[in-house]
Design a protein around this motif. Structure first.
Motif, PDB file in Angstrom:
ATOM      1  N   TYR A 182       0.870  -1.179   0.000  1.00 33.51           N
ATOM      2  CA  TYR A 182       0.000   0.000   0.000  1.00 33.51           C
ATOM      3  C   TYR A 182       0.906   1.227   0.000  1.00 33.51           C
ATOM      4  CZ  TYR A 182      -4.589   2.140   1.039  1.00 33.51           C
ATOM      5  OH  TYR A 182      -5.772   2.834   0.981  1.00 33.51           O
ATOM      6  N   SER A 199      -2.266   6.020  -0.921  1.00 37.54           N
ATOM      7  CA  SER A 199      -3.718   5.869  -0.986  1.00 37.54           C
ATOM      8  C   SER A 199      -4.370   7.099  -1.621  1.00 37.54           C
ATOM      9  CB  SER A 199      -4.297   5.657   0.418  1.00 37.54           C
ATOM     10  OG  SER A 199      -4.289   6.869   1.148  1.00 37.54           O
ATOM     11  N   THR A 200      -5.612   6.953  -2.027  1.00 38.31           N
ATOM     12  CA  THR A 200      -6.336   8.109  -2.558  1.00 38.31           C
ATOM     13  C   THR A 200      -6.456   9.198  -1.496  1.00 38.31           C
ATOM     14  OG1 THR A 200      -8.434   7.020  -1.966  1.00 38.31           O
ATOM     15  CG2 THR A 200      -7.678   6.756  -4.227  1.00 38.31           C
ATOM     16  N   GLU A 201      -6.549   8.800  -0.223  1.00 42.85           N
ATOM     17  CA  GLU A 201      -6.649   9.780   0.857  1.00 42.85           C
ATOM     18  C   GLU A 201      -5.335  10.525   1.095  1.00 42.85           C
ATOM     19  OE1 GLU A 201      -7.734   6.667   1.073  1.00 42.85           O
ATOM     20  OE2 GLU A 201      -9.900   6.834   1.473  1.00 42.85           O
ATOM     21  N   GLY A 237      -4.551   0.907  -9.017  1.00 44.27           N
ATOM     22  CA  GLY A 237      -4.921   2.231  -8.540  1.00 44.27           C
ATOM     23  C   GLY A 237      -5.178   3.193  -9.687  1.00 44.27           C
ATOM     24  N   TYR A 273      -4.581   4.469  -4.681  1.00 47.79           N
ATOM     25  CA  TYR A 273      -5.514   3.343  -4.566  1.00 47.79           C
ATOM     26  C   TYR A 273      -6.263   3.421  -3.241  1.00 47.79           C
ATOM     27  CZ  TYR A 273      -7.342  -1.346  -3.930  1.00 47.79           C
ATOM     28  OH  TYR A 273      -8.187  -2.400  -3.706  1.00 47.79           O
ATOM     29  N   SER A 274      -7.493   2.955  -3.250  1.00 46.87           N
ATOM     30  CA  SER A 274      -8.230   2.661  -2.021  1.00 46.87           C
ATOM     31  C   SER A 274      -9.246   1.582  -2.332  1.00 46.87           C
ATOM     32  CB  SER A 274      -8.941   3.904  -1.469  1.00 46.87           C
ATOM     33  OG  SER A 274     -10.067   4.236  -2.262  1.00 46.87           O
ATOM     34  N   LYS A 277     -12.397   1.481  -1.516  1.00 46.22           N
ATOM     35  CA  LYS A 277     -13.673   2.047  -1.973  1.00 46.22           C
ATOM     36  C   LYS A 277     -13.573   2.481  -3.440  1.00 46.22           C
ATOM     37  CE  LYS A 277     -15.594   3.535   2.476  1.00 46.22           C
ATOM     38  NZ  LYS A 277     -16.101   4.676   3.274  1.00 46.22           N
ATOM     39  N   TRP A 278     -12.436   3.095  -3.808  1.00 41.74           N
ATOM     40  CA  TRP A 278     -12.230   3.474  -5.208  1.00 41.74           C
ATOM     41  C   TRP A 278     -12.326   2.237  -6.092  1.00 41.74           C
ATOM     42  CZ3 TRP A 278      -8.468   1.464  -8.384  1.00 41.74           C
ATOM     43  CH2 TRP A 278      -8.355   2.043  -9.655  1.00 41.74           C
ATOM     44  N   SER A 320      -7.669   0.538   6.945  1.00 41.79           N
ATOM     45  CA  SER A 320      -7.430   1.824   6.278  1.00 41.79           C
ATOM     46  C   SER A 320      -7.840   1.856   4.807  1.00 41.79           C
ATOM     47  CB  SER A 320      -5.953   2.213   6.426  1.00 41.79           C
ATOM     48  OG  SER A 320      -5.624   2.390   7.785  1.00 41.79           O
ATOM     49  N   ASN A 321      -9.031   1.349   4.517  1.00 37.11           N
ATOM     50  CA  ASN A 321      -9.585   1.443   3.166  1.00 37.11           C
ATOM     51  C   ASN A 321      -8.689   0.742   2.135  1.00 37.11           C
ATOM     52  OD1 ASN A 321     -11.343   2.148   1.124  1.00 37.11           O
ATOM     53  ND2 ASN A 321     -10.841   4.327   1.124  1.00 37.11           N
ATOM     54  N   PHE A 322      -8.125  -0.389   2.526  1.00 41.26           N
ATOM     55  CA  PHE A 322      -7.185  -1.118   1.667  1.00 41.26           C
ATOM     56  C   PHE A 322      -7.797  -2.451   1.237  1.00 41.26           C
ATOM     57  CE2 PHE A 322      -2.955  -3.620   1.606  1.00 41.26           C
ATOM     58  CZ  PHE A 322      -2.726  -3.325   0.286  1.00 41.26           C
TER      59      PHE A 322
END
Length: 246
Positions: A61, A64-66, A104, A138-139, A141-142, A195-197
Motif C-alpha cells: 500500500y 492511498s487516494t486519501e 490504482g 488506490y483505495s 472504496k475506489w 485503512s480502506n485497503f
C-alpha cells in the motif's frame, strides 16, 4: 527462523500496510519525509524475502487516494522519491526475477512517475517470480466504485443481466483481476485497522499487526515471523474445524 517455514503452505498473496514512517522520523527529531526515505530498505527486504520464499504476489500500500490530502510539500517529496526509487531498484527486481505491476488510479500521478512505472513494468514483464504490486493512488472504496461502473456499463450494453452478477463478476472487474485474494495482511506501526485497503480482497485474510515496529525498521525476520504465525492459524472460511480434517 526462516528454516521453520513450511514452503508447502505459503500465503499466495501477502499485502502490507507500510505504516509508521512519519512517527519513526518524529522520534528522531526529523521531518516526515526522512521516514519515507528510510523506508526504502524495508521495501527491498520484504520484496527479497517474499521472492526467496516463493510467494507469488506481494501488494504494498504505497499511496492511498486519501494521501492526496496531505501537505503538498510531503506529496511532492513522496512523488520524487517514488521516481528515484523505482529507477534505482530495477537491477534488484531483475536479480530477484520480480515482475512489477500496479493497481490504482495511476493517471492521477505526475507524468514522471507514470513514465518510470511504465518503463519498470516493461523491463520486468517477462520475469516469472514474485509479482510485486504497488497500490498507488488506490483505495478499496475506489476499487469497488470502479468495478461497479464497469459492471453497470456491461449491463447497459446488454452484455450482462443483473441476475448474472456474482462474486466472479466482481472479481473480474476489480483492479486485482486475475490475482488471488489476500491470504496474509501485515501492518506495521500498531494501528488495528485496514485503512480502506483492498476491502473485497481482504475478506478472509489473516491479519498480522506489528505493534512495536515502524515500517522503516521492518526486516526479513519480521516477514518470517508473520508467515510462521499465518501457518499456525486455522483458516476455516466459515466452516468448523471438523470439516477441515481430511
Amino acid at each position: 527462523m526462516k528454516e521453520l517455514i513450511d514452503l508447502s503452505n505459503l500465503p499466495r498473496h501477502i499485502a502490507v500496510i507500510m505504516d509508521g514512517n512519519g512517527r519513526w522520523a518524529k522520534q528522531k527529531g526529523a521531518a516526515r519525509v526522512f521516514g519515507h526515505r528510510n523506508a526504502i530498505k524495508a521495501v527491498r527486504e520484504v520484496t527479497e524475502g517474499c521472492a526467496e520464499l516463493g510467494v507469488k504476489h506481494l501488494t504494498l500500500y504505497t499511496f492511498s487516494t486519501e494521501n492526496w490530502g496531505r501537505p503538498k510539500l510531503e506529496i511532492d517529496a513522496l512523488m520524487q522519491l517514488l521516481v528515484h526509487t523505482i529507477r534505482a531498484e530495477i537491477p534488484t527486481l531483475m536479480e530477484n526475477n520480480v515482475r512489477l505491476s500496479t493497481i490504482g488510479d495511476t493517471k492521477t500521478l505526475p507524468g514522471s512517475c507514470r513514465n518510470e512505472l511504465d518503463e519498470a513494468m516493461r523491463l520486468t514483464e517477462n520475469n516469472t517470480g514474485l509479482n510485486l504490486i504497488l497500490a498507488l493512488s488506490y483505495s478499496g472504496k475506489w476499487d469497488l466504485v470502479e468495478a461497479t461502473r464497469k459492471i453497470a456499463a456491461q449491463v447497459k450494453a446488454g452484455l450482462l443481466s443483473p441476475e448474472q452478477i456474482d462474486e466472479d463478476t466482481i472479481n473480474q472487474a476489480l483492479a486485482t483481476e486475475g490475482i488471488p485474494d489476500v491470504d496474509l495482511m501485515i501492518r506495521t506501526g500498531g494501528d488495528h485497522r485496514i485503512s480502506n485497503f483492498m476491502l473485497w480482497q481482504l475478506a478472509y485474510a489473516e491479519l498480522y499487526i506489528i505493534n512495536d515496529v515502524f515500517w522503516p525498521d521492518f526486516r526479513k525476520p519480521h516477514l518470517w515471523e508473520a508467515v510462521l504465525t499465518y501457518q499456525g492459524r486455522e483458516r476455516r472460511f466459515g466452516k468448523i474445524s471438523e470439516q477441515l480434517v481430511k
